[in-house]
Scaffold this motif. Structure first.
Motif, PDB file in Angstrom:
ATOM      1  N   MET A 177       1.029  -1.432   0.396  1.00 27.61           N
ATOM      2  CA  MET A 177      -0.074  -0.192  -0.135  1.00 27.61           C
ATOM      3  C   MET A 177       0.602   1.096   0.118  1.00 27.61           C
ATOM      4  SD  MET A 177      -2.348  -1.159   3.223  1.00 27.61           S
ATOM      5  CE  MET A 177      -1.624  -1.745   4.185  1.00 27.61           C
ATOM      6  N   ILE A 178       0.438   2.314  -0.003  1.00 23.36           N
ATOM      7  CA  ILE A 178       0.482   3.841  -0.041  1.00 23.36           C
ATOM      8  C   ILE A 178      -0.173   3.999   0.290  1.00 23.36           C
ATOM      9  CG2 ILE A 178       0.970   6.194  -1.344  1.00 23.36           C
ATOM     10  CD1 ILE A 178       0.633   4.653  -3.880  1.00 23.36           C
ATOM     11  N   ILE A 179       0.515   4.604   2.149  1.00 24.72           N
ATOM     12  CA  ILE A 179      -0.458   5.192   3.649  1.00 24.72           C
ATOM     13  C   ILE A 179      -0.207   6.335   3.700  1.00 24.72           C
ATOM     14  CG2 ILE A 179      -0.468   4.029   5.487  1.00 24.72           C
ATOM     15  CD1 ILE A 179       0.644   1.602   5.066  1.00 24.72           C
ATOM     16  N   PHE A 180      -1.252   6.578   3.697  1.00 24.99           N
ATOM     17  CA  PHE A 180      -1.439   8.077   3.846  1.00 24.99           C
ATOM     18  C   PHE A 180      -2.175   8.265   5.795  1.00 24.99           C
ATOM     19  CE2 PHE A 180      -1.720   8.957  -0.267  1.00 24.99           C
ATOM     20  CZ  PHE A 180      -0.476   9.908  -0.796  1.00 24.99           C
ATOM     21  N   ILE A 181      -0.992   8.842   6.485  1.00 30.10           N
ATOM     22  CA  ILE A 181      -1.368   9.164   7.920  1.00 30.10           C
ATOM     23  C   ILE A 181      -1.498  10.613   8.032  1.00 30.10           C
ATOM     24  CG2 ILE A 181      -0.774   9.275  10.678  1.00 30.10           C
ATOM     25  CD1 ILE A 181       1.412   7.308   9.653  1.00 30.10           C
ATOM     26  N   ILE A 182      -3.272  10.959   8.555  1.00 31.73           N
ATOM     27  CA  ILE A 182      -3.487  12.368   8.341  1.00 31.73           C
ATOM     28  C   ILE A 182      -3.699  12.393  10.346  1.00 31.73           C
ATOM     29  CG2 ILE A 182      -5.375  13.963   7.688  1.00 31.73           C
ATOM     30  CD1 ILE A 182      -5.241  12.567   5.159  1.00 31.73           C
ATOM     31  N   THR A 183      -2.563  13.531  10.395  1.00 30.05           N
ATOM     32  CA  THR A 183      -3.059  13.941  12.158  1.00 30.05           C
ATOM     33  C   THR A 183      -2.621  14.777  12.416  1.00 30.05           C
ATOM     34  OG1 THR A 183      -2.653  12.392  13.781  1.00 30.05           O
ATOM     35  CG2 THR A 183      -0.713  12.122  12.410  1.00 30.05           C
ATOM     36  N   ASP A 184      -2.168  15.248  13.640  1.00 33.34           N
ATOM     37  CA  ASP A 184      -1.698  16.090  14.465  1.00 33.34           C
ATOM     38  C   ASP A 184      -0.071  15.330  15.184  1.00 33.34           C
ATOM     39  OD1 ASP A 184      -2.453  14.901  16.713  1.00 33.34           O
ATOM     40  OD2 ASP A 184      -3.673  17.372  17.140  1.00 33.34           O
ATOM     41  N   SER A 200       7.170  -0.122   6.902  1.00 33.92           N
ATOM     42  CA  SER A 200       8.222   0.425   5.456  1.00 33.92           C
ATOM     43  C   SER A 200       9.180  -0.221   5.021  1.00 33.92           C
ATOM     44  CB  SER A 200       9.249   1.395   6.302  1.00 33.92           C
ATOM     45  OG  SER A 200      10.001   0.975   6.645  1.00 33.92           O
ATOM     46  N   MET A 201       8.827  -1.187   5.544  1.00 35.53           N
ATOM     47  CA  MET A 201       9.483  -2.154   4.899  1.00 35.53           C
ATOM     48  C   MET A 201       9.141  -2.872   3.484  1.00 35.53           C
ATOM     49  SD  MET A 201      11.494  -4.447   7.772  1.00 35.53           S
ATOM     50  CE  MET A 201      12.476  -4.121   8.668  1.00 35.53           C
ATOM     51  N   LYS A 202       7.514  -3.013   3.730  1.00 37.73           N
ATOM     52  CA  LYS A 202       7.117  -3.441   2.737  1.00 37.73           C
ATOM     53  C   LYS A 202       6.338  -2.259   1.564  1.00 37.73           C
ATOM     54  CE  LYS A 202       3.210  -6.743   1.889  1.00 37.73           C
ATOM     55  NZ  LYS A 202       1.981  -8.191   2.432  1.00 37.73           N
ATOM     56  N   HIS A 203       5.653  -1.295   3.194  1.00 39.01           N
ATOM     57  CA  HIS A 203       4.958   0.238   2.577  1.00 39.01           C
ATOM     58  C   HIS A 203       5.578   0.964   2.286  1.00 39.01           C
ATOM     59  CE1 HIS A 203       1.434  -3.293   3.027  1.00 39.01           C
ATOM     60  NE2 HIS A 203       2.046  -3.218   4.480  1.00 39.01           N
ATOM     61  N   ASP A 204       4.605   2.331   1.645  1.00 39.55           N
ATOM     62  CA  ASP A 204       4.936   3.186   1.060  1.00 39.55           C
ATOM     63  C   ASP A 204       4.314   4.218   1.947  1.00 39.55           C
ATOM     64  OD1 ASP A 204       7.420   3.066  -1.458  1.00 39.55           O
ATOM     65  OD2 ASP A 204       4.759   2.745  -1.629  1.00 39.55           O
ATOM     66  N   ILE A 205       4.842   4.897   3.407  1.00 41.58           N
ATOM     67  CA  ILE A 205       4.355   6.101   4.176  1.00 41.58           C
ATOM     68  C   ILE A 205       4.334   7.569   3.816  1.00 41.58           C
ATOM     69  CG2 ILE A 205       4.115   6.114   6.791  1.00 41.58           C
ATOM     70  CD1 ILE A 205       5.197   3.475   7.191  1.00 41.58           C
ATOM     71  N   MET A 206       3.548   8.164   4.019  1.00 49.15           N
ATOM     72  CA  MET A 206       3.632   9.249   3.639  1.00 49.15           C
ATOM     73  C   MET A 206       2.611   9.690   5.215  1.00 49.15           C
ATOM     74  SD  MET A 206       3.437  10.758  -0.291  1.00 49.15           S
ATOM     75  CE  MET A 206       3.131   8.829  -0.998  1.00 49.15           C
ATOM     76  N   ILE A 207       3.320  11.031   5.572  1.00 47.08           N
ATOM     77  CA  ILE A 207       2.361  11.613   6.496  1.00 47.08           C
ATOM     78  C   ILE A 207       1.860  13.553   6.173  1.00 47.08           C
ATOM     79  CG2 ILE A 207       2.513  12.222   9.429  1.00 47.08           C
ATOM     80  CD1 ILE A 207       4.584   9.994   9.340  1.00 47.08           C
ATOM     81  N   VAL A 208       0.531  13.175   7.236  1.00 48.51           N
ATOM     82  CA  VAL A 208      -0.275  14.892   6.640  1.00 48.51           C
ATOM     83  C   VAL A 208       0.184  15.905   8.027  1.00 48.51           C
ATOM     84  CG1 VAL A 208      -1.450  16.233   5.533  1.00 48.51           C
ATOM     85  CG2 VAL A 208      -0.860  14.295   4.324  1.00 48.51           C
ATOM     86  N   ASN A 209       0.390  16.459   8.696  1.00 50.61           N
ATOM     87  CA  ASN A 209       0.317  16.575  10.300  1.00 50.61           C
ATOM     88  C   ASN A 209       0.161  18.088   9.908  1.00 50.61           C
ATOM     89  OD1 ASN A 209       0.885  17.922  12.460  1.00 50.61           O
ATOM     90  ND2 ASN A 209       2.533  19.298  11.997  1.00 50.61           N
ATOM     91  N   VAL A 210      -1.426  18.269  10.553  1.00 47.36           N
ATOM     92  CA  VAL A 210      -2.413  19.265  10.819  1.00 47.36           C
ATOM     93  C   VAL A 210      -2.203  20.632  11.636  1.00 47.36           C
ATOM     94  CG1 VAL A 210      -4.875  19.850  10.702  1.00 47.36           C
ATOM     95  CG2 VAL A 210      -4.225  18.021   9.503  1.00 47.36           C
ATOM     96  N   SER A 211      -1.548  21.429  11.606  1.00 51.43           N
ATOM     97  CA  SER A 211      -1.504  22.421  13.118  1.00 51.43           C
ATOM     98  C   SER A 211      -2.526  22.497  13.712  1.00 51.43           C
ATOM     99  CB  SER A 211      -0.777  23.604  12.327  1.00 51.43           C
ATOM    100  OG  SER A 211      -1.621  23.842  11.595  1.00 51.43           O
ATOM    101  N   ASP A 212      -1.327  22.437  14.873  1.00 49.98           N
ATOM    102  CA  ASP A 212      -2.340  23.509  16.174  1.00 49.98           C
ATOM    103  C   ASP A 212      -2.243  24.752  16.367  1.00 49.98           C
ATOM    104  OD1 ASP A 212      -2.895  20.649  17.765  1.00 49.98           O
ATOM    105  OD2 ASP A 212      -1.069  20.176  17.747  1.00 49.98           O
ATOM    106  N   GLY A 213      -3.209  25.509  16.429  1.00 48.25           N
ATOM    107  CA  GLY A 213      -3.634  26.115  17.337  1.00 48.25           C
ATOM    108  C   GLY A 213      -2.564  26.342  19.293  1.00 48.25           C
TER     109      GLY A 213
END
Length: 291
Positions: A177-184, A200-213
């Motif tokens: 899989m291509i994994i997108f983690i969307i969190t803060d 990460s040995m098997k999958h591609d991982i990208m992260i979206v960090n939603v900023s905090d106030g």
């Protein structure tokens, strides 16, 4: 009547078409992988960060513009969205937008882009120790279902454990899989680095960090205590500087945690910057994995 999620996403992307972001977003998504499974697709104008090896010198000479080759993968991919449903996603970002709205539009933009390219999209999240899983499918109804359920499932009583979500993937999902983690940043900080090493040995991982106030200003509301913070604290500049320092240290700690596994991460502050930030994420991921 409220616009459908897909219409909002299409509108969000089309706004940026005037800045050539829409085609750039699509081109960068298609070209994040290299190797025998890639076929030449098209040419586009060079942008800062492109690999010089992709420059088509003959075409550039003819047009007097610096052009790079775009490639498209022969195979389709499985895109997995890992979403954070914790009550903290109802708080505000650094640009005073609700974090859930940013996460929702980010997930929708990624999903819509993948669906356009023929890929299958699935999603998974942990909500109060219950796992919500949406199998891989390639249709817009599936996308609406994922976004609608996610929107409804975030409440001010939620807790979410991303480690349990990653553990579920590790045990039960065998597809690459291509994994997108969307969190803060709090969610990012909570992730056990062992999951990055193993996945990460098997999958591609990208992260979206939603900023905090920040807990600074007038009428600051604390999601944990469900109460307003007294002004004597929320307007204290010394406490504000300490909070900024703490968040910066946490961010650097997260960057260090993921760097050894070639996981890419970007921070999004508001809905308007989603397309450009996704372009940046795909670019960073592509070139990190060429080195």
């Amino acid at each position: 009547m409220r616009k459908s999620y897909l219409n909002r996403i299409k509108a969000n992307i089309s706004i940026y078409a005037r800045k050539n972001t829409s085609s750039l977003l699509d081109g960068n998504y298609k070209s994040i992988y290299k190797g025998k499974s890639l076929n030449f697709d098209d040419l586009r104008e060079y942008v800062v960060g492109d690999n010089v090896k992709d420059i088509d010198w003959k075409a550039s000479s003819r047009t007097r513009k610096l052009l790079v080759k775009q490639y498209v993968a022969e195979k389709t991919h499985n895109i997995m969205l890992i979403l954070d449903t914790d009550k903290k996603m109802l708080a505000y970002s650094s640009d005073d937008e609700i974090k859930k709205d940013i996460a929702l539009m980010t997930a929708g933009t990624i999903s819509y882009l993948c669906s356009k390219n023929g890929d299958s999209v699935g999603a998974i999240y942990n909500k109060n120790d219950t796992m919500e899983y949406f199998p891989f499918r390639n249709d817009l109804y599936n996308l609406e279902k994922i976004l609608g359920k996610y929107d409804n499932d975030i409440t001010d009583t939620n807790s979410s454990n991303i480690n349990k979500t990653l553990e579920y993937i590790q045990k039960h999902i065998r597809k690459s899989m291509i994994i997108f983690i969307i969190t803060d940043i709090e969610g990012m900080d909570s992730i056990n680095p062992n999951y990055f090493r193993e996945l990460s040995m098997k999958h591609d991982i990208m992260i979206v960090n939603v900023s905090d106030g920040y807990f600074f200003g007038k009428d600051v509301y604390d999601m944990d205590t469900k109460s307003f913070i007294p002004n004597i604290f929320s307007r204290n500049k010394t406490l504000f500087e300490l909070e900024k320092q703490m968040k910066e240290e946490m961010y650097l700690s997260c960057v260090n945690k993921i760097s050894k596994y070639r996981v890419s991460m970007i921070t999004i502050n508001n809905v308007g910057e989603i397309p450009m930030k996704i372009v940046k994420l795909l670019e960073e991921y592509k070139y990190a994995n060429r080195r």
